[in-house]
Design a protein around this motif. Structure first.
Motif, PDB file in Angstrom:
ATOM      1  N   UNK A  34       0.855  -1.185   0.000  1.00 15.98           N
ATOM      2  CA  UNK A  34       0.000   0.000   0.000  1.00 15.98           C
ATOM      3  C   UNK A  34       0.895   1.239   0.000  1.00 15.98           C
ATOM      4  N   UNK A  35       0.453   2.280  -0.662  1.00 13.36           N
ATOM      5  CA  UNK A  35       1.141   3.560  -0.569  1.00 13.36           C
ATOM      6  C   UNK A  35       0.373   4.516   0.346  1.00 13.36           C
ATOM      7  N   UNK A  36      -0.838   4.141   0.702  1.00 15.68           N
ATOM      8  CA  UNK A  36      -1.664   4.889   1.648  1.00 15.68           C
ATOM      9  C   UNK A  36      -2.523   3.867   2.383  1.00 15.68           C
ATOM     10  N   UNK A  48      -8.400   9.032   9.556  1.00 20.08           N
ATOM     11  CA  UNK A  48      -7.825   9.644   8.365  1.00 20.08           C
ATOM     12  C   UNK A  48      -7.065   8.618   7.557  1.00 20.08           C
ATOM     13  N   UNK A  49      -6.219   9.119   6.702  1.00 16.86           N
ATOM     14  CA  UNK A  49      -5.400   8.285   5.831  1.00 16.86           C
ATOM     15  C   UNK A  49      -3.965   8.769   5.944  1.00 16.86           C
ATOM     16  N   UNK A  82      -3.086  15.256   3.747  1.00 20.56           N
ATOM     17  CA  UNK A  82      -4.532  15.311   3.548  1.00 20.56           C
ATOM     18  C   UNK A  82      -5.094  13.930   3.834  1.00 20.56           C
ATOM     19  N   UNK A  83      -6.358  13.881   4.152  1.00 21.30           N
ATOM     20  CA  UNK A  83      -7.017  12.613   4.430  1.00 21.30           C
ATOM     21  C   UNK A  83      -7.947  12.269   3.282  1.00 21.30           C
ATOM     22  N   UNK A  84      -8.071  10.984   2.998  1.00 25.18           N
ATOM     23  CA  UNK A  84      -9.097  10.551   2.056  1.00 25.18           C
ATOM     24  C   UNK A  84     -10.436  10.772   2.733  1.00 25.18           C
TER      25      UNK A  84
END
Length: 150
Positions: A34-36, A48-49, A82-84
């Protein structure tokens, strides 16, 4: 269309807790490629992410860490760029598509903001591609081919 059709449920998604260590987060992201990754709290609420970039910038700008020292730093201590933005389980397709255009995955929460899973942009694109192919197949069959008599 109900957006839950696209849902990958929480039990099939890798996620981390906000009190997990930076090392745990890095290792889970590496393992799952995963990258996030979604971040939730211990009560199951979406927080959040966090991305690889968030972690790298946090290490560079805030910390001078070895891998061993990263065990003492929690995910919550790392600033997130930032969050998804999540959608609620009863959201409409328009709200889902709007968010999916800007994020690789869209977290899904229930009415209590508990994390219940994700919807990936890949799954949405695949679904609409397959639907477009279904629409094109009958149209292609009814068209004359080169050399056929009309």
């Amino acid at each position: 269309m109900n957006i839950l059709f696209f849902l990958t449920p929480k039990n099939e998604v890798a996620y981390i807790y906000e009190d997990d260590s930076l090392r745990q987060a890095l290792e889970k992201m590496e393992y799952h490629k995963y990258s996030a990754i979604p971040v939730i709290n211990r009560t199951g609420k979406y927080v959040g992410t966090i991305t690889e970039g968030d972690m790298l910038w946090g290490i560079k700008n805030k910390l001078s860490l070895s891998l061993k020292e990263s065990e003492r730093v929690t995910v919550a201590a790392i600033d997130r760029r930032s969050d998804n933005r999540p959608v609620y389980a009863d959201s409409d397709m328009e709200g889902l598509i709007d968010k999916a255009l800007m994020q690789n995955f869209v977290p899904v929460v229930d009415d209590q903001k508990n994390f219940i899973g994700i919807i990936t942009r890949k799954d949405i694109i695949r679904y609409f591609y397959e639907k477009s192919q279904e629409v094109q197949r009958p149209a292609l069959k009814s068209q004359p081919t080169i050399g056929s008599k009309l």
